[in-house]
Write an enzyme that holds these catalytic residues in place. Structure first.
Site, short mmCIF file in Angstrom:
data_model
loop_
_atom_site.label_atom_id
_atom_site.label_comp_id
_atom_site.label_asym_id
_atom_site.label_seq_id
_atom_site.Cartn_x
_atom_site.Cartn_y
_atom_site.Cartn_z
N GLU A 189 -57.74 -23.02 -13.74
CA GLU A 189 -57.85 -22.31 -12.47
C GLU A 189 -59.30 -21.88 -12.24
O GLU A 189 -59.95 -21.41 -13.17
CB GLU A 189 -56.93 -21.08 -12.48
CG GLU A 189 -55.45 -21.45 -12.59
CD GLU A 189 -54.53 -20.24 -12.49
OE1 GLU A 189 -55.04 -19.11 -12.24
OE2 GLU A 189 -53.31 -20.42 -12.65
N HIS B 108 -52.37 -18.88 -7.25
CA HIS B 108 -52.02 -17.79 -8.16
C HIS B 108 -51.82 -16.47 -7.40
O HIS B 108 -52.53 -15.49 -7.60
CB HIS B 108 -53.09 -17.61 -9.24
CG HIS B 108 -52.55 -16.99 -10.50
ND1 HIS B 108 -53.02 -17.31 -11.74
CD2 HIS B 108 -51.57 -16.07 -10.71
CE1 HIS B 108 -52.37 -16.62 -12.66
NE2 HIS B 108 -51.49 -15.86 -12.05
#
Length: 530
Positions: free
Chosen positions: A262, A281
């Protein structure tokens, strides 16, 4: 003296306010500072709070010599090296409750978005189309929802699934008996869940054991029209295998809120996978969740640093009513210390046997016993967090067992060592009087009743006239006052054991002189820091 608490990532104002209100804490917000600055300040920090951005890895922890607590403002711990923190005696806390509702709601939003093709429908209408036939999707009522992981978030998802009229299957190896019935659901193995579920949603923490849990084999078990949702941890899903299944049409669709890396790389193959909804997220990305998580972790870290409250630590034995276990934990530490002094701290195996009302805290009691056992022989910090791991690192096998009862005692604890000095085995028994007051009641086969406090001298001798009087005379000559004297023997004129409590430490030269006494075979001293 104040304790330094470092904020490595931004924390909501409500959480910061809780910390700022403590005069005993000095809060340093380094969320905008580079990693090197963070490492410098951690050298004197007692506490550290992170979110998902900061990697609390071995490199960072190596610079934190005085660190006592790491708090994770969230539930996931994959950015924290928990094993290294445990080895260093650092308690790791998280905030598992604060974002449960927000994450569960997102999981269901993702599920509905994929099932009813919301994203594709939005794009279609914006482009001037009105294509209702190709945008049909299944209703949820009557379908089967498979939930992998039934913790706080999973439980919230299960409740929402039942509210939609769905049948719910659960896979969770740690689920207590009776819990599925409470949730109006069924506990099954993973294979059955994958085969029978129309929707599969992940809500497990990421561990070495379940990394890549949903890979090629798992995806092959799922129905070709099934939908996969992951709003838990990125590493749970093999992203390459998921992409292949979607491109091949072997899966009805999927939605991901978390990823192995990420942010998601620009050239990641999942970006053009069909039937896939991607979000960045967002599980806890609500004001309510951010506030609740900040309040939860700030309160837990504050209480851990100022009051020693480690009930929410993930890397130490968890007990609901920890305060009620304090007496048995204290007794275990003291017995472990006695055992260490008598064995020279060189045992190959330590057995801990507990009888009485504290059976659910056996691992906690074992951790306390090993903290006491290892403390005389190690200079490194020892506590309930790291004692069992340190024992394992030193090659000490720790065994734990429960006994229904021991005659004469409502609470009894036995700590035994195999392979101490000269290969000799030792067994130490203790009890709680009135469930509060520790007593040393057995050393080997000798029954005594000593208070394990102050300074204890253990004397093994032949049971002949004059020995006790000679010991008392020598202690008196050294200016040492006897606070308690307990003598036991196996038979008249046989072997005996004396446990003598004195108010001050016994000088080394006096211990040496006593060891040279013709009737004394061994002398050991145990000093307790009360």
């Amino acid at each position: 003296m104040t304790k330094l608490l470092v904020l490595a990532d931004a924390l909501s104002p409500e959480g910061v306010a809780i910390l700022d209100d403590c005069a005993e804490l000095s809060v340093a917000d380094l969320s905008a500072e580079p990693r090197e600055t963070l490492k410098d300040r951690l050298g004197t920090a007692a506490g550290l709070i992170v979110r998902s951005s900061t990697q609390a890895d071995a490199d960072l922890l190596a610079s934190a010599a005085e660190l006592e607590v790491i708090g994770r403002a969230g539930v996931g711990l994959d950015n924290i090296d928990v094993e290294e923190a445990t080895r260093r005696g650092i308690a790791v806390l998280n905030a598992p409750a604060g974002n449960a509702v927000s994450t569960a709601e997102l999981a269901f939003a993702l599920l509905l978005s994929v099932a009813r093709k919301i994203v594709a429908a939005d794009r279609s209408v914006r482009s001037g189309e009105w294509d209702r036939k190709t945008l049909r999707g299944p209703q949820l009522s009557g379908k089967t929802l498979g939930v992998i992981g039934a913790g706080r978030i999973g439980t919230e998802v299960i409740r929402r699934g039942r509210a939609f009229g769905m049948k719910v299957l659960i896979f969770d190896p740690f689920l207590p008996p009776g819990r599925p019935a409470d949730l109006d659901s069924e506990s099954v193995d993973l294979e059955r869940l994958l085969r029978e579920s129309d929707f599969v949603t992940l809500h497990s923490p990421l561990t070495d054991e379940n990394r890549g849990l949903i890979g090629t084999e798992a995806l092959a078990l799922m129905k070709p029209e099934a939908i996969l949702i992951n709003a838990a941890r990125g590493g749970l899903v093999d992203e390459e295998a998921l992409g292949e299944a979607l491109h091949a049409g072997r899966l009805g669709g999927a939605a991901l809120d978390v990823y192995e890396s990420e942010p998601l790389p620009a050239d990641h193959p999942l970006r053009d996978a069909p039937g896939l909804v991607l979000t960045p997220h967002l599980g806890s990305a609500t004001p309510e969740a951010q506030r609740e998580v900040a309040i939860e972790i700030a309160t837990a870290v504050r209480d851990a640093l100022l009051n020693g409250d480690l009930r929410s630590a993930v890397n130490m034995p968890a007990i609901a009513e920890r305060a009620s276990y304090d007496p048995i934990v204290d007794l275990a530490r003291r017995l472990g210390l006695v055992l260490s002094e008598l064995t020279g701290g060189r045992a190959k195996r330590v057995d801990i046997r507990l009888a009485g009302p504290f059976g659910h805290g056996l691992r906690l009691v074992a951790a306390a016993a090993m903290e006491g056992y290892l403390s005389p022989v190690l200079a490194r910090p020892l506590n309930l967090v790291n004692s069992l791991l340190v024992a394992s690192d030193r090659g000490i096998e720790v065994r734990r067992s429960r006994s229904p009862s021991v005659a004469g005692y409502s609470t009894f604890l036995e700590v035994s060592a195999e392979g101490g000095d000269n290969g000799e085995d030792w067994s130490i028994g203790g009890a709680l009087m009135g469930e509060q007051h520790p007593r040393l009641v057995r050393v080997g086969s000798y029954h005594i009743g000593a208070v394990p406090a102050g300074h204890l001298m253990f004397v093994r001798n032949r049971d002949v006239p004059g020995v006790i009087g000679d010991i008392g005379t020598r202690l008196g000559a050294a200016g040492l006052n006897i606070a308690g004297f307990h003598q036991a023997r196996d038979s008249a004129r046989g072997d005996a054991l004396a446990v003598i409590r004195v108010d001050e430490a016994i000088p080394a030269d006096l211990l040496t002189a006593l060891r040279e006494h013709e009737a004394i075979t061994d002398v050991r001293q145990v000093s307790f820091d009360d």
